[in-house]
Motif scaffolding. Sequence first.
Motif, short mmCIF file in Angstrom:
data_model
loop_
_atom_site.label_atom_id
_atom_site.label_comp_id
_atom_site.label_asym_id
_atom_site.label_seq_id
_atom_site.Cartn_x
_atom_site.Cartn_y
_atom_site.Cartn_z
N ALA A 116 -29.15 -12.40 40.70
CA ALA A 116 -28.17 -12.85 41.69
C ALA A 116 -26.85 -13.15 41.00
CB ALA A 116 -28.69 -14.08 42.42
N ILE A 117 -25.76 -12.99 41.75
CA ILE A 117 -24.43 -13.32 41.28
C ILE A 117 -23.86 -14.36 42.23
CG2 ILE A 117 -22.12 -12.47 40.77
CD1 ILE A 117 -23.35 -9.71 40.29
N ALA A 118 -23.62 -15.57 41.70
CA ALA A 118 -23.16 -16.70 42.52
C ALA A 118 -24.09 -16.94 43.71
CB ALA A 118 -21.72 -16.46 42.99
N GLY A 119 -25.40 -16.77 43.44
CA GLY A 119 -26.39 -17.03 44.47
C GLY A 119 -26.64 -15.87 45.42
N VAL A 120 -25.91 -14.78 45.30
CA VAL A 120 -26.07 -13.63 46.18
C VAL A 120 -26.96 -12.60 45.50
CG1 VAL A 120 -24.89 -11.78 47.40
CG2 VAL A 120 -23.79 -14.03 47.18
N GLY A 121 -28.09 -12.26 46.13
CA GLY A 121 -29.02 -11.29 45.57
C GLY A 121 -28.42 -9.90 45.48
N GLN A 122 -28.96 -9.10 44.57
CA GLN A 122 -28.42 -7.77 44.32
C GLN A 122 -29.32 -6.66 44.87
OE1 GLN A 122 -25.15 -7.53 42.71
NE2 GLN A 122 -25.52 -9.55 43.61
N GLY A 123 -30.32 -7.04 45.64
CA GLY A 123 -31.17 -6.04 46.26
C GLY A 123 -32.12 -5.35 45.30
N ILE A 124 -32.50 -6.08 44.24
CA ILE A 124 -33.42 -5.52 43.27
C ILE A 124 -34.38 -6.62 42.79
CG2 ILE A 124 -31.81 -5.92 41.36
CD1 ILE A 124 -32.95 -3.43 39.99
N THR A 125 -35.65 -6.25 42.62
CA THR A 125 -36.66 -7.15 42.05
C THR A 125 -37.20 -6.51 40.78
OG1 THR A 125 -37.26 -7.97 44.23
CG2 THR A 125 -38.83 -8.34 42.44
N LEU A 126 -37.18 -7.29 39.68
CA LEU A 126 -37.55 -6.76 38.38
C LEU A 126 -38.82 -7.42 37.85
CD1 LEU A 126 -34.14 -6.72 36.47
CD2 LEU A 126 -35.37 -4.75 37.38
N ASP A 127 -39.69 -6.60 37.28
CA ASP A 127 -40.74 -7.09 36.39
C ASP A 127 -40.18 -6.90 34.99
OD1 ASP A 127 -42.92 -7.74 34.91
OD2 ASP A 127 -44.27 -6.25 35.79
N ILE A 128 -39.82 -8.01 34.33
CA ILE A 128 -39.09 -7.90 33.07
C ILE A 128 -39.83 -8.65 31.96
CG2 ILE A 128 -37.61 -9.90 33.53
CD1 ILE A 128 -35.31 -8.21 32.23
N ALA A 164 -35.14 -7.27 25.80
CA ALA A 164 -35.62 -7.35 27.19
C ALA A 164 -35.85 -5.94 27.70
CB ALA A 164 -34.62 -8.08 28.06
N ASN A 165 -36.88 -5.79 28.54
CA ASN A 165 -37.20 -4.49 29.12
C ASN A 165 -37.71 -4.70 30.54
OD1 ASN A 165 -37.82 -1.86 29.59
ND2 ASN A 165 -39.26 -1.64 27.89
N GLY A 166 -36.95 -4.21 31.53
CA GLY A 166 -37.30 -4.44 32.93
C GLY A 166 -37.65 -3.18 33.68
N THR A 167 -38.49 -3.34 34.70
CA THR A 167 -38.88 -2.25 35.59
C THR A 167 -38.68 -2.70 37.02
OG1 THR A 167 -40.57 -1.52 34.01
CG2 THR A 167 -40.74 -0.70 36.25
N SER A 168 -38.02 -1.86 37.81
CA SER A 168 -37.79 -2.18 39.21
C SER A 168 -39.09 -2.04 40.00
CB SER A 168 -36.72 -1.25 39.79
OG SER A 168 -36.51 -1.52 41.15
N ILE A 169 -39.49 -3.11 40.73
CA ILE A 169 -40.71 -3.06 41.52
C ILE A 169 -40.42 -3.18 43.02
CG2 ILE A 169 -42.18 -3.91 39.67
CD1 ILE A 169 -42.06 -6.66 40.93
N ALA A 170 -39.15 -3.44 43.36
CA ALA A 170 -38.75 -3.50 44.77
C ALA A 170 -37.24 -3.33 44.85
CB ALA A 170 -39.16 -4.82 45.41
N GLY A 171 -36.77 -2.83 45.98
CA GLY A 171 -35.34 -2.64 46.16
C GLY A 171 -34.84 -1.42 45.42
N VAL A 172 -33.56 -1.44 45.04
CA VAL A 172 -32.97 -0.29 44.37
C VAL A 172 -33.57 -0.13 42.98
CG1 VAL A 172 -30.82 -0.53 45.67
CG2 VAL A 172 -31.06 -1.65 43.44
N PRO A 173 -33.63 1.08 42.45
CA PRO A 173 -34.21 1.28 41.13
C PRO A 173 -33.27 0.82 40.01
CG PRO A 173 -33.42 3.36 42.00
CD PRO A 173 -33.26 2.35 43.09
N CYS A 174 -33.88 0.55 38.84
CA CYS A 174 -33.09 0.23 37.64
C CYS A 174 -32.18 1.41 37.34
CB CYS A 174 -34.02 -0.02 36.45
SG CYS A 174 -34.49 -1.74 36.28
N GLY A 175 -30.98 1.11 36.87
CA GLY A 175 -30.02 2.15 36.57
C GLY A 175 -29.08 2.45 37.70
#
Length: 238
Positions: A116-128, A164-175
């Motif tokens: 999140a940026i200033a409390g606003v989510g970015q539409g992505i959930t990461l398993d990191i 750190a190494n993250g994988t997108s599990i919901a929302g927009v993909p990593c990258g």
Amino acid sequence: MDGMKKFIIGAAFAAVGSTCAFAADLPMQAYKSAPVAAQVYNWTGLYVGVNGGYGWGSQDPLTLVSNRFDRTSFNISGGMLGGTVGAQIQQGYVVLGLEGDLDWANIKGNGILNPAIAGVGQGITLDIASKISAVGTARARAGVAMNNWLFYVTGGAAFVKSSANGTSIAGVPCGTLGVLQNCAASAWRPGIVAGVGMEYGFTPNWSLKGEYLYTQVIGTGASVDKLNIFRGGINYRF
């Protein structure tokens, strides 16, 4: 008169003979050497050693991939093993020195994050996953020697290799451009370290030590990763 002289001389010889015979019968007293002063242990010298232990704390993996996001963190823990080099000098009870070490580490953790940026989510959930793979320090030591025991405080600079190494599990993909361009990164980060310890000299050149170190690793922005370390070691002093 001549008879009197002979009697006196004879009595004198008899007394001397009796005294010598009595002295010969006395037991011989053993010779006592002067007391030997106790040897004082000397901590002065250059030394090298090995150490190993366990570290735990908290880390913000998002600051490795981007400095835009709000502060977050999760717990990390694991083992470490490495080498030590140092030099010290003793003056009376006081021991002053410098010490450096570099350890391979496997201090890691993982979690689910919603950047999140200033409390606003970015539409992505990461398993990191987050990992500290190396820890180095350069420190001063000041201690009090009680013969072959040394009690000390220490502090200085720290250098930590984090990844750190993250994988997108919901929302927009990593990258995804404008959201999270990169989900994997690593970097050496500076920090500060302070702690306490004790060391025991079991021979004139060899000693065992145990210590606790607290490290704050400075990231980007408001990120401050924290690491606690308990470790033991063995040193050889030249």
